[in-house]
Design a protein around this motif. Structure first.
Motif, PDB file in Angstrom:
ATOM      1  N   VAL A  28       0.822  -1.218   0.000  1.00 28.60           N
ATOM      2  CA  VAL A  28       0.000   0.000   0.000  1.00 28.60           C
ATOM      3  C   VAL A  28       0.850   1.260   0.000  1.00 28.60           C
ATOM      4  N   ASP A  29       2.171   1.124  -0.096  1.00 27.70           N
ATOM      5  CA  ASP A  29       3.051   2.295  -0.014  1.00 27.70           C
ATOM      6  C   ASP A  29       2.705   3.332  -1.082  1.00 27.70           C
ATOM      7  N   ALA A  30       2.483   2.878  -2.324  1.00 27.88           N
ATOM      8  CA  ALA A  30       2.195   3.819  -3.412  1.00 27.88           C
ATOM      9  C   ALA A  30       0.872   4.550  -3.164  1.00 27.88           C
ATOM     10  N   ASP A  31      -0.153   3.802  -2.718  1.00 27.09           N
ATOM     11  CA  ASP A  31      -1.443   4.448  -2.446  1.00 27.09           C
ATOM     12  C   ASP A  31      -1.342   5.428  -1.296  1.00 27.09           C
ATOM     13  N   LEU A  32      -0.535   5.099  -0.286  1.00 21.78           N
ATOM     14  CA  LEU A  32      -0.363   6.018   0.838  1.00 21.78           C
ATOM     15  C   LEU A  32       0.320   7.311   0.393  1.00 21.78           C
ATOM     16  N   GLY A  33       1.260   7.172  -0.541  1.00 22.45           N
ATOM     17  CA  GLY A  33       1.911   8.375  -1.075  1.00 22.45           C
ATOM     18  C   GLY A  33       0.908   9.288  -1.769  1.00 22.45           C
ATOM     19  N   GLY A  34      -0.017   8.696  -2.543  1.00 18.87           N
ATOM     20  CA  GLY A  34      -1.048   9.493  -3.190  1.00 18.87           C
ATOM     21  C   GLY A  34      -1.988  10.142  -2.191  1.00 18.87           C
ATOM     22  N   PHE A  35      -2.279   9.439  -1.089  1.00 17.39           N
ATOM     23  CA  PHE A  35      -3.163   9.989  -0.062  1.00 17.39           C
ATOM     24  C   PHE A  35      -2.518  11.200   0.616  1.00 17.39           C
ATOM     25  N   MET A  36      -1.235  11.071   0.957  1.00 21.26           N
ATOM     26  CA  MET A  36      -0.548  12.189   1.615  1.00 21.26           C
ATOM     27  C   MET A  36      -0.430  13.379   0.664  1.00 21.26           C
TER      28      MET A  36
END
Length: 753
Positions: A730-738
């Protein structure tokens, strides 16, 4: 560890011959070579009271020959001088060479044969490391039999318990057990005495005895043995049927026909049989269903045996269907429960399709195998017949020239005939031995049907992930049904991703491709825990090891785990899982989970939020942040997060939190606010790309910081908990969320200007 004496023939051609057992232990025998098994490494074998290097097959043959020569020194002993003992360690325990040597010497001294010759080798390519110890019963100098004593079964188990205590291994069960009548003082006792004293509790439910043939068939089919399967639901249905008023033999036949079974007399007893799809018949004694199902008991209940009627009921669930479903279903107990998120549901469907495809490939391969089997055997017979005819023709031609040459040299005719007959006999014997070896190799290689487990291992070696997962599922099923399963400390869950190394601080991961394991070791080289796929087995019980194992389990199993083992370990692991935000699935641990959640909530409550110290503004602010509050406001509301709180509510908590360390200040954030941040982040990761989860996250974050929490530390904790539950993917999705949060902040600042 479990010792086992391998019974050998007392007489016949193998009497006094150590070659075959030594070759088997060293993997130098023909069958091991035909299976493609690698010879045992030099550091994994040794000898006692023999001076050989053992670095080549020839050296090992010489050692076996010396042991055979020593055995012939005894003229009175008529039995087999080979004493072959197998010593097996539990899964996950791997003895070193020094520990193996100490074990061999201790066992030889215990049975009174420490001065005798011996060869040993340890096999490490199976689920359980096991050592083969081959001892000469005849003393090499005195020429007399020095051991073992009669009834050595109990003695070997006592020696095993002594080695376990000396080397720190886990304790197996046998004729002797390890008890702890006084805390910290383990004691070795006979099991029957320990039971009478109340220091040992026997299992209330005993599994049926399974024959070696049934075990072999189960390995080939990839399902539990037929003798075990019939003792389940078929036995229950039969027992219910015969205990009905007016029950007859027809009632018994109908109850068994539902499972595709037939019961019939055989010899002095009865057997229960079932026919598989390939026409093979599997059978078991009727008494395997229970003592009440013996021939005598059934005839007392139902009268003399009567065969079934011509019209048998259609089988609702036969052993064949059980075998087929075993290949395509997930072994984990929670596999039928709804998935916690869309990604796990998708992975579950992909894994199910992969299992079905694997089973279809095996069926197709087995069909091709059976079609080619007869042709391969026929080709071998024709080739052998041609070789024998060719040898006969060659000898006929050679005989004429040999006799003519001997006649010219003056050799008498009868002598010449005798010499040629001797040479011809040697040629025929050489051909016969070679052909016999080829037939044996063919019998090993070309079996009647493919072995499901062996086929899976071959596919796994080629990198097939579905086969690797199926192998791990087979081992998990076998472990789950073992006696030690519930006693072994471990963490398990539904595995949906390939087995891989996961990064854990202060631990080093090693992948065992042969056994499909990931072993996690500490800086000292000791095993901390082992990832077997559906289950993580604990070897070290330290708090940091438990936390690392739980974090690995959360990433593998989607944040939901089952905990097995001792009561103390299960409670400690459940509390640690709650602190890490991992869901515990065990129903009997929910009270402990609730208690730990309440304790965490109480600890996170601000020390200043007491009835005596809070003012009216503080009370109102605290009331809005508490879970279950009757206020109409919501922690996820962006409007509340944007509104400034009354100034009267802020001074006390700000002054209080300023003097606290950063970690403690973060804990001052009410639990509902941190949960609101996690919920907003989970909502985004589940596919909601609107501004609602972004605004909800910002609102909860701002309210927590106004209450004295450190914003950066709070975000780090929330991210860590979410990653622990969902995994590194989920690292990539978390980057988009931040990034969305940062854009929302800029928009709000622009509107403010």
């Amino acid at each position: 560890m479990i010792p086992h004496v391998i019974k050998l023939s007392k007489s016949g051609p193998t009497k006094g011959v150590f070659v075959e057992p030594v070759q088997y232990a060293a993997r130098d025998d023909l069958e091991s070579k035909a299976k493609g098994l690698k010879p045992i490494l030099l550091e994994d074998m040794g000898c006692v009271n023999l001076d050989f290097d053992l670095d080549s097959e020839e050296e090992r043959l010489w050692a076996a020959g010396v042991m055979s020569t020593s055995a012939r020194r005894s003229t009175r002993f008529q039995g087999n001088p080979v004493y072959h003992v197998s010593i097996s360690w539990p899964e996950g325990e791997h003895p070193t060479r020094e520990q193996c040597e100490k074990t061999v010497h201790h066992f030889m001294r215990g049975v009174g044969m420490e001065e005798n010759e011996a060869f040993w080798a340890i096999h490490r390519d199976t689920d359980n490391d096991h050592l083969h110890m081959i001892v000469n019963k005849v003393h090499p100098e005195r020429g007399i039999v020095t051991g073992p004593p009669r009834f050595d079964y109990a003695l070997l188990h006592r020696l095993a318990r002594e080695v376990e205590l000396d080397q720190g291994w886990s304790h197996d069960v046998g004729a002797y057990v390890v008890t702890k009548s006084n805390p910290g003082e383990p004691k070795i006792m006979r099991r029957d005495i320990a039971v009478k004293m109340g220091l040992w509790k026997e299992e209330e439910i005993r599994r049926p005895n399974v024959s070696s043939h049934a075990h072999a068939a189960a390995q080939r089919l990839g399902a539990e043995p037929f003798q075990v399967w019939i003792a389940g639901q078929p036995a229950k249905d039969l027992r219910d049927a015969i205990h009905q008023p007016g029950a007859t033999w027809e009632s018994a036949h109908q109850a068994l026909a539902k499972h595709g079974l037939c019961i019939e007399p055989k010899g002095s007893g009865m057997v229960v049989t079932s026919t598989l799809a390939d026409g093979q018949v599997v059978a078991a004694k009727a008494s395997q269903l229970g003592r009440w199902a013996s021939k005598a008991a059934l005839e007392r209940k139902l009268g003399p045996y009567r065969p079934p009627s011509a019209h048998a009921e259609q089988a609702a669930h036969s052993y064949q269907e059980h075998v087929e479903s075993t290949k395509t279903r997930s072994e984990h107990r929670h596999a039928e429960e709804p998935a916690t998120d869309a990604k796990r549901a998708t992975r579950r469907e992909e894994r199910a399709r992969a299992r079905e495809d694997l089973a279809k490939r095996f069926e197709a391969e087995q069909k091709r195998w059976k079609e080619s089997r007869m042709q391969m055997r026929s080709d071998l017979r024709e080739r052998h017949l041609g070789e024998r005819k060719q040898l006969q023709a060659d000898l006929r031609d050679e005989r004429k020239s040999a006799l003519a040459k001997d006649k010219a040299d003056g050799v008498p005719f009868k002598v010449s005939q005798s010499l040629f007959a001797y040479r011809a006999a040697l040629r025929r014997e050489e051909l016969q031995k070679r052909q016999a070896l080829e037939r044996r190799a063919m019998a090993v290689e070309v079996r009647r049907s493919l072995d499901w487990r062996a086929w899976l291992e071959k596919q796994a070696e080629q990198g097939d992930e579905a086969a690797k997962a199926a192998l791990r599922g087979l081992r998990y099923r076998e472990q789950r049904k073992s006696k030690k399963y519930q006693e072994q400390d471990g963490i398990e869950g539904e595995e949906l991703d390939p087995l891989r190394k996961l990064t854990v601080a202060a631990l080093h991961a090693e992948v065992d491709d042969k056994r499909q394991l990931v072993i996690y070791r500490g800086h000292d080289g000791r095993e901390k825990f082992t990832d077997t796929g559906p289950r993580i087995v604990m070897h070290d019980k330290a708090d940091d090891t438990l936390e690392a194992a739980l974090r690995v389990a959360a990433q593998k199993y989607g944040g939901k785990v089952d905990i097995t083992g001792s009561t103390e370990f299960r409670e400690r692991a459940a509390r640690q899982a709650v602190r890490l935000g991992i869901k515990v699935a065990n129903a009997d641990l929910q009270a402990i989970v609730a208690d730990e959640q309440a304790r965490m909530h109480q600890q996170r409550a601000p020390a200043w939020a007491t009835k005596e110290s809070r003012g009216p503004g503080q009370t109102q602010e605290r009331k809005r942040s508490e879970p279950g509050s009757s206020e109409k406001t919501s922690d996820l509301s962006p409007e509340i997060g944007d509104k400034p709180t009354p100034q009267s509510a802020r001074p006390a908590p700000r002054e209080r939190s300023a003097a606290l360390p950063e970690k403690q200040a973060t804990a001052l954030a009410p639990i509902s606010l941190k949960q609101a941040m996690e919920q907003a982040m989970e909502q985004w990761l589940d596919g909601d790309r609107s501004s609602a989860p972004v605004k909800a996250f910002i609102a909860a974050h701002d309210r927590a910081t106004r209450l004295g929490a450190n914003g950066h530390t709070l975000i780090a904790e929330v991210v860590d908990r979410v990653v622990t539950r969902r995994g590194d993917g989920v690292d990539a999705d978390l980057g988009g969320f931040m990034a969305s949060i940062e854009r929302q902040r800029k928009r709000e600042q622009g509107m403010g200007r």
